[in-house]
Design a protein around this motif. Structure first.
Motif, PDB file in Angstrom:
ATOM      1  N   ALA B  45      -9.429  -2.207  -3.204  1.00  0.00           N
ATOM      2  CA  ALA B  45      -8.502  -1.618  -2.231  1.00  0.00           C
ATOM      3  C   ALA B  45      -7.534  -2.682  -1.717  1.00  0.00           C
ATOM      4  CB  ALA B  45      -9.279  -1.002  -1.071  1.00  0.00           C
ATOM      5  N   ASN B  46      -8.066  -3.876  -1.503  1.00  0.00           N
ATOM      6  CA  ASN B  46      -7.248  -4.977  -1.020  1.00  0.00           C
ATOM      7  C   ASN B  46      -6.136  -5.334  -2.007  1.00  0.00           C
ATOM      8  OD1 ASN B  46      -6.872  -6.706   1.083  1.00  0.00           O
ATOM      9  ND2 ASN B  46      -8.102  -8.338   0.199  1.00  0.00           N
ATOM     10  N   ALA B  48      -4.936  -3.396  -4.403  1.00  0.00           N
ATOM     11  CA  ALA B  48      -4.013  -2.253  -4.484  1.00  0.00           C
ATOM     12  C   ALA B  48      -2.992  -2.346  -3.345  1.00  0.00           C
ATOM     13  CB  ALA B  48      -4.785  -0.940  -4.411  1.00  0.00           C
ATOM     14  N   LEU B  49      -3.488  -2.671  -2.155  1.00  0.00           N
ATOM     15  CA  LEU B  49      -2.595  -2.802  -0.992  1.00  0.00           C
ATOM     16  C   LEU B  49      -1.564  -3.902  -1.195  1.00  0.00           C
ATOM     17  CD1 LEU B  49      -4.818  -2.574   2.208  1.00  0.00           C
ATOM     18  CD2 LEU B  49      -2.838  -1.162   1.641  1.00  0.00           C
TER      19      LEU B  49
END
Lengths: 313, 255
Positions: B45-46, B48-49
């Motif tokens: 997620a990190n 992707a962000l």
């Protein structure tokens, strides 16, 4: 210390509103209640990633996408936090996961409902995280130290979640007729399940009395639910949305909003595994775990080799 | 709504790098809630962000370079498959964690060099975005190369799967270093970089990691490309169909 003295010490700490810590003596029932509740809380964070991950790829703007990813990432972080806090009671994360996968431990019933439109991302933040905050603010004062401290950190992030949800709703109700209809449809579907998040009526709750005595729980289900209703109804009115309850009425005498009866059959069915998506949520989680087995084994294999290399060096 | 296109060479150049980042960000985001451990859900997620953040900055800048007729969301959501100019590597789907990490590792090693070079750009905005992105890319590379090594040198199964991930993604790696007229024009103006010069460092990083991972550099000579001119694999269209669905279904609304 003799057993009676230990028990008195425990009672004195609870009576003085101080915290029980991992190495302190505690009754078996206190330990198992906490494990049940903390595991259920951790599982809810982790299963709760799915209904929102369902919309990450379709988020309407890059900014909304980024915010949603950050929110789901926080949920994974909260899950980790809570599992670690539960591990202080002598149970492992893997064991808790097994209990979740086999259906022997529960998670919040709300995450068994499908997310069917972008407005659901707003409603989940506003109602579901809003309800979670009401619950968690009180849990900051729970008697078990590691749980209480985890809640302090989690509450800070939850307020960002609720605010971003409300911001999505504000944008929708300021938008086109289609967007307003989307917002209304979302509250129509999520209002009652959000109220169910607080659990059964106090009279039907098997754990409430003992949990209150041990100060694990500080406020009962019905009182927490009422706090949530009282704070949320005016917000819905401000948004120009109709709450799907014809019996909703303000009681001038008590100063509270009264609601119609919750559909407890739906609540119990969902809790017992027969909600709209219970099977899908667990299947998704179990598949991720099974698909990842070779990765975890690979990582352990590598670590083991490198430990033996270190020894021979 | 009219088709969104870039006008100036500079905007076109910026958008190709934005496209790389939004597409790999979307691919990573697919994996959230599906990782082998919660820690990895967090990490994916990190990353992707980070990629989506870089894409957003670059698109915004490209739109302003072209006079502000468009914006970041229009560039991301209202261009079609043939108008996207990302590298083929980033649009490839992953069938497991090995393929996901292979794609990420090969791309991270490229982006560390790219952002390092673009940090020196004479264009202050590009240089500013790149200086931040190079730090993120270095961190991504540490993570992805760590996994390539652990899995390559883990169990027999993890070794085989990691090797097959590298084999699957390898055919898109030559394209990282193709340079076209626009690249050369931007390099001459000291705004951009000729991708060909990034190759030596990339090869060294990749060879070192593969060796430590006990993996073999793929020997199949087949390579393909065309992403920079809108010639994609069949995977991009489906990714865009999902990513752009809201803006295409409800055009002209605010979210």
């Amino acid at each position: 210390m003799d057993p009676d003295a230990e028990e008195q010490m425990f009672a004195a700490v609870i009576a003085a509103d101080e915290k029980i810590e991992p190495r302190d003596w505690m009754p078996d029932g206190y330990r198992s209640s906490l494990i049940r509740q903390m595991a259920q809380h951790a599982h809810s964070e982790v299963i709760g990633m799915q209904p929102e991950a369902n919309w990450i790829l379709r988020a309407p703007t890059l900014l909304r996408k980024a915010i949603l990813i950050a929110k789901v990432q926080d949920e994974a972080g909260h899950g980790l936090y809570l599992y670690s806090a539960a591990e202080t009671l002598g149970v492992s994360r893997d064991e808790l996961q097994r209990l979740l996968h086999s259906g022997r431990q529960k998670y919040s019933s709300i995450f068994n409902y499908p997310t069917l439109s972008w407005a659901d991302m707003g409603t989940i933040g506003w109602l579901v995280d809003g309800a979670a905050i009401v619950n968690q603010i009180v849990l900051q004062r729970t008697s078990y130290g590691p749980y209480s401290r985890a809640m302090v950190k989690i509450c800070k992030e939850e307020s960002f979640h609720a605010r971003q949800g409300y911001s999505i709703m504000m944008t929708l109700v300021d938008g086109s007729e289609e967007q307003k209809a989307m917002a209304q449809d979302a509250i129509d579907r999520w209002w009652w399940p959000a109220l169910m998040m607080f659990g059964p009526h106090d009279s039907e709750s098997s754990h409430t009395e003992q949990s209150m005595a041990w100060k694990i729980k500080r406020i009962t289900n019905d009182d927490l639910r009422q706090m949530f209703i009282d704070q949320t109804v005016p917000q819905a009115h401000y948004l120009g949305l109709t709450i799907p309850d014809p019996e909703l009425a303000f009681d001038e005498e008590t100063g509270h909003w009264n609601i119609g009866e919750i559909d407890w059959e739906e609540f119990w069915a969902t809790i017992q595994g027969d909600g709209p998506l219970n099977r899908e949520r667990i299947a998704h989680k179990t598949k991720a775990w099974d698909d990842g087995r070779w990765v975890r084994e690979g990582a352990s294999g590598y670590a083991a080799k490198n430990r033996s290399l270190d020894k021979s060096a | 709504m009219n088709t969104i296109t870039t006008q100036s060479p500079l905007a076109t150049y910026i958008v190709r790098h934005a496209d790389d980042n939004v597409i790999i960000g979307q691919r990573l985001a697919e994996y959230i809630s599906r990782a082998p451990e919660l820690e990895e859900d967090l990490a994916v997620a990190n990353f992707a962000l980070d990629h989506i953040g870089v894409a957003n900055h670059l698109y915004t800048y490209a739109a302003s370079v072209d006079g502000g007729q468009s914006d970041a969301d229009a560039l991301a959501m209202m261009r079609s498959e043939r108008e996207f100019t990302n590298l083929l590597l980033v649009e490839q789907p992953h069938s497991d964690f090995g393929e996901l990490m292979a794609r990420q590792f090969l791309f991270d090693a490229y982006q560390v060099g790219l952002w390092g070079a673009l940090s020196e750009s004479s264009d202050e905005t590009i240089s500013g975005i790149s200086q931040r992105a190079v730090k993120e890319a270095a961190y991504h590379l540490r993570h992805s190369s760590g996994w390539v090594i652990r899995l390559g040198d883990g169990t027999q199964e993890s070794h085989d799967r990691m090797q097959s991930g590298i084999d699957r993604m390898w055919r898109y790696t030559e394209e990282l270093f193709f340079s076209d007229e626009l690249d050369q024009e931007m390099a001459r103006a000291a705004i951009g970089v000729d991708p060909a010069i990034l190759r030596t460092d990339w090869e060294r990083v990749v060879d070192d990691v593969l060796e430590e991972a006990t993996l073999t550099r793929p020997s199949d000579p087949y390579q393909t490309g065309g992403g920079r001119s809108g010639g994609h694999t069949e995977h991009l269209g489906k990714l865009l169909a999902e990513m752009q669905w809201m803006q295409r279904s409800y055009p002209g609304m605010t979210w």
